[in-house]
Design a protein around this motif. Structure first.
Motif, PDB file in Angstrom:
ATOM      1  N   ARG A 103       0.857  -1.188   0.000  1.00 42.92           N
ATOM      2  CA  ARG A 103       0.000   0.000   0.000  1.00 42.92           C
ATOM      3  C   ARG A 103       0.888   1.232   0.000  1.00 42.92           C
ATOM      4  O   ARG A 103       1.949   1.234   0.597  1.00 42.92           O
ATOM      5  N   VAL A 104       0.411   2.273  -0.669  1.00 45.56           N
ATOM      6  CA  VAL A 104       1.062   3.577  -0.617  1.00 45.56           C
ATOM      7  C   VAL A 104       0.020   4.553  -0.082  1.00 45.56           C
ATOM      8  O   VAL A 104      -1.053   4.696  -0.671  1.00 45.56           O
ATOM      9  N   THR A 105       0.309   5.172   1.053  1.00 44.30           N
ATOM     10  CA  THR A 105      -0.633   6.107   1.654  1.00 44.30           C
ATOM     11  C   THR A 105       0.057   7.431   1.919  1.00 44.30           C
ATOM     12  O   THR A 105       1.279   7.520   1.972  1.00 44.30           O
ATOM     13  N   ALA A 106      -0.762   8.449   2.077  1.00 43.98           N
ATOM     14  CA  ALA A 106      -0.274   9.777   2.451  1.00 43.98           C
ATOM     15  C   ALA A 106      -1.036  10.191   3.693  1.00 43.98           C
ATOM     16  O   ALA A 106      -2.193   9.838   3.873  1.00 43.98           O
ATOM     17  N   PHE A 107      -0.365  10.933   4.556  1.00 45.19           N
ATOM     18  CA  PHE A 107      -1.043  11.446   5.742  1.00 45.19           C
ATOM     19  C   PHE A 107      -0.393  12.743   6.169  1.00 45.19           C
ATOM     20  O   PHE A 107       0.702  13.089   5.730  1.00 45.19           O
ATOM     21  N   ALA A 108      -1.113  13.474   7.013  1.00 41.40           N
ATOM     22  CA  ALA A 108      -0.635  14.765   7.492  1.00 41.40           C
ATOM     23  C   ALA A 108      -0.724  14.794   9.011  1.00 41.40           C
ATOM     24  O   ALA A 108      -1.651  14.232   9.600  1.00 41.40           O
ATOM     25  N   LEU A 109       0.250  15.443   9.624  1.00 43.27           N
ATOM     26  CA  LEU A 109       0.265  15.621  11.075  1.00 43.27           C
ATOM     27  C   LEU A 109       0.489  17.090  11.382  1.00 43.27           C
ATOM     28  O   LEU A 109       1.192  17.790  10.640  1.00 43.27           O
ATOM     29  N   GLY A 110      -0.094  17.559  12.479  1.00 43.03           N
ATOM     30  CA  GLY A 110       0.174  18.913  12.931  1.00 43.03           C
ATOM     31  C   GLY A 110       1.624  19.007  13.379  1.00 43.03           C
ATOM     32  O   GLY A 110       2.156  18.090  14.001  1.00 43.03           O
ATOM     33  N   ALA A 111       2.277  20.083  13.026  1.00 46.32           N
ATOM     34  CA  ALA A 111       3.678  20.289  13.386  1.00 46.32           C
ATOM     35  C   ALA A 111       3.858  21.753  13.779  1.00 46.32           C
ATOM     36  O   ALA A 111       3.067  22.602  13.353  1.00 46.32           O
ATOM     37  N   PRO A 112       4.879  22.053  14.564  1.00 48.31           N
ATOM     38  CA  PRO A 112       5.122  23.461  14.899  1.00 48.31           C
ATOM     39  C   PRO A 112       5.268  24.281  13.614  1.00 48.31           C
ATOM     40  O   PRO A 112       6.047  23.932  12.740  1.00 48.31           O
ATOM     41  N   GLY A 113       4.467  25.292  13.493  1.00 54.98           N
ATOM     42  CA  GLY A 113       4.542  26.167  12.326  1.00 54.98           C
ATOM     43  C   GLY A 113       3.760  25.678  11.122  1.00 54.98           C
ATOM     44  O   GLY A 113       3.897  26.238  10.038  1.00 54.98           O
ATOM     45  N   GLY A 114       2.955  24.628  11.261  1.00 50.32           N
ATOM     46  CA  GLY A 114       2.185  24.197  10.097  1.00 50.32           C
ATOM     47  C   GLY A 114       1.817  22.733  10.124  1.00 50.32           C
ATOM     48  O   GLY A 114       1.560  22.157  11.172  1.00 50.32           O
ATOM     49  N   THR A 115       1.830  22.140   8.949  1.00 44.68           N
ATOM     50  CA  THR A 115       1.435  20.751   8.777  1.00 44.68           C
ATOM     51  C   THR A 115       2.575  19.987   8.117  1.00 44.68           C
ATOM     52  O   THR A 115       3.157  20.461   7.141  1.00 44.68           O
TER      53      THR A 115
ATOM     54  N   ALA B 126      -3.829  19.142   0.035  1.00 45.23           N
ATOM     55  CA  ALA B 126      -5.176  19.348   0.571  1.00 45.23           C
ATOM     56  C   ALA B 126      -5.405  18.619   1.897  1.00 45.23           C
ATOM     57  O   ALA B 126      -6.418  18.846   2.551  1.00 45.23           O
ATOM     58  N   LEU B 127      -4.471  17.760   2.296  1.00 45.87           N
ATOM     59  CA  LEU B 127      -4.648  17.019   3.548  1.00 45.87           C
ATOM     60  C   LEU B 127      -4.502  17.929   4.762  1.00 45.87           C
ATOM     61  O   LEU B 127      -3.551  18.694   4.869  1.00 45.87           O
ATOM     62  N   ALA B 128      -5.439  17.805   5.692  1.00 43.97           N
ATOM     63  CA  ALA B 128      -5.365  18.517   6.975  1.00 43.97           C
ATOM     64  C   ALA B 128      -4.760  17.570   8.005  1.00 43.97           C
ATOM     65  O   ALA B 128      -4.799  16.345   7.827  1.00 43.97           O
ATOM     66  N   PRO B 129      -4.194  18.114   9.080  1.00 47.24           N
ATOM     67  CA  PRO B 129      -3.625  17.247  10.123  1.00 47.24           C
ATOM     68  C   PRO B 129      -4.625  16.186  10.578  1.00 47.24           C
ATOM     69  O   PRO B 129      -5.797  16.469  10.797  1.00 47.24           O
ATOM     70  N   GLY B 130      -4.151  14.951  10.644  1.00 45.03           N
ATOM     71  CA  GLY B 130      -4.988  13.839  11.060  1.00 45.03           C
ATOM     72  C   GLY B 130      -5.646  13.104   9.913  1.00 45.03           C
ATOM     73  O   GLY B 130      -6.194  12.023  10.101  1.00 45.03           O
ATOM     74  N   GLU B 131      -5.602  13.660   8.711  1.00 45.62           N
ATOM     75  CA  GLU B 131      -6.220  13.003   7.560  1.00 45.62           C
ATOM     76  C   GLU B 131      -5.247  12.033   6.908  1.00 45.62           C
ATOM     77  O   GLU B 131      -4.035  12.222   6.933  1.00 45.62           O
ATOM     78  N   ARG B 132      -5.803  10.988   6.297  1.00 47.65           N
ATOM     79  CA  ARG B 132      -5.031   9.952   5.603  1.00 47.65           C
ATOM     80  C   ARG B 132      -5.668   9.717   4.241  1.00 47.65           C
ATOM     81  O   ARG B 132      -6.876   9.786   4.099  1.00 47.65           O
ATOM     82  N   LEU B 133      -4.850   9.430   3.249  1.00 48.06           N
ATOM     83  CA  LEU B 133      -5.321   9.226   1.882  1.00 48.06           C
ATOM     84  C   LEU B 133      -4.604   8.017   1.296  1.00 48.06           C
ATOM     85  O   LEU B 133      -3.385   7.910   1.378  1.00 48.06           O
ATOM     86  N   SER B 134      -5.367   7.107   0.720  1.00 49.01           N
ATOM     87  CA  SER B 134      -4.769   5.962   0.051  1.00 49.01           C
ATOM     88  C   SER B 134      -4.387   6.380  -1.362  1.00 49.01           C
ATOM     89  O   SER B 134      -5.246   6.768  -2.151  1.00 49.01           O
ATOM     90  N   LEU B 135      -3.106   6.315  -1.663  1.00 42.42           N
ATOM     91  CA  LEU B 135      -2.643   6.648  -3.007  1.00 42.42           C
ATOM     92  C   LEU B 135      -2.654   5.422  -3.907  1.00 42.42           C
ATOM     93  O   LEU B 135      -2.871   5.512  -5.091  1.00 42.42           O
ATOM     94  N   ARG B 136      -2.411   4.261  -3.302  1.00 43.57           N
ATOM     95  CA  ARG B 136      -2.383   3.015  -4.074  1.00 43.57           C
ATOM     96  C   ARG B 136      -2.568   1.864  -3.113  1.00 43.57           C
ATOM     97  O   ARG B 136      -1.924   1.796  -2.074  1.00 43.57           O
ATOM     98  N   HIS B 137      -3.453   0.949  -3.460  1.00 46.63           N
ATOM     99  CA  HIS B 137      -3.650  -0.255  -2.654  1.00 46.63           C
ATOM    100  C   HIS B 137      -3.454  -1.455  -3.550  1.00 46.63           C
ATOM    101  O   HIS B 137      -4.046  -1.532  -4.616  1.00 46.63           O
ATOM    102  N   ILE B 138      -2.626  -2.349  -3.107  1.00 44.75           N
ATOM    103  CA  ILE B 138      -2.300  -3.521  -3.899  1.00 44.75           C
ATOM    104  C   ILE B 138      -2.630  -4.761  -3.084  1.00 44.75           C
ATOM    105  O   ILE B 138      -2.313  -4.831  -1.913  1.00 44.75           O
TER     106      ILE B 138
END
Length: 126
Positions: free
Chosen positions: A33-45, A92-104
Motif C-alpha cells: 500500500r502507498v498512503t499519504a497522511f498529514a500531522l500537525g507540526a510546529p509552524g504548520g502541517t 489538501a490534507l489537513a492534520p490527522g487526515e489519511r489518503l490511500s494513493l495506491r492499494h495492492i
C-alpha cells in the motif's frame, strides 16, 4: 554526533532506501500500500508518504526531506495511483487526515523451493 538522514527514492525496481552505509530495495511486489497522511507540526502541517510492505514494515518520507519532490514526481510513472495529482492531493490534507494513493493485493508468497536454498540473508541486525 552525526545526523545522517535516510534517503528514499522511487525507481522502476521499487522503493530504494539508503542510510549512507548501504542501500536496501523493496521491490514493487513487496509494496502492499502507498498512503499519504498529514500531522500537525510546529509552524504548520507535516505531510508524509508511506510505503507499507508485505513484511509489516513501512518506509516513510516527509515533506521536509530533500527527495520529497523527486519521490512525488516519480510515483505516477511507477505505480497506478488512486489520485490524479499526488502533490495536489497531499497539499489538501489537513492534520490527522489519511489518503490511500495506491492499494495492492499482494500475491501470496511462495515457500522457498528445495532447489538452491540458502541463498538469501536472514534478518539479523547489527
Amino acid at each position: 554526533m552525526t545526523a545522517d538522514r535516510m534517503r528514499v527514492a522511487v525507481s522502476a525496481r521499487g522503493v530504494e532506501v539508503d542510510d549512507g552505509q548501504g542501500g536496501v530495495l523493496a521491490p514493487w511486489a513487496d509494496v502492499r500500500r502507498v498512503t499519504a497522511f498529514a500531522l500537525g507540526a510546529p509552524g504548520g502541517t507535516a505531510r508524509y508518504v508511506s510505503f507499507d510492505l508485505v513484511n509489516g514494515h513501512s518506509v516513510e518520507v516527509d515533506d521536509a526531506a530533500p527527495e520529497w519532490d523527486d519521490v512525488l514526481a516519480a510515483l505516477p510513472g511507477r505505480v497506478e495511483l488512486a489520485v490524479d495529482d499526488p502533490l495536489v492531493a497531499l497539499g489538501a490534507l489537513a492534520p490527522g487526515e489519511r489518503l490511500s494513493l495506491r492499494h495492492i493485493s499482494a500475491p501470496p508468497r511462495r515457500p522457498p523451493s528445495a532447489e538452491g536454498g540458502g541463498g538469501g540473508k536472514s534478518g539479523g541486525g547489527g
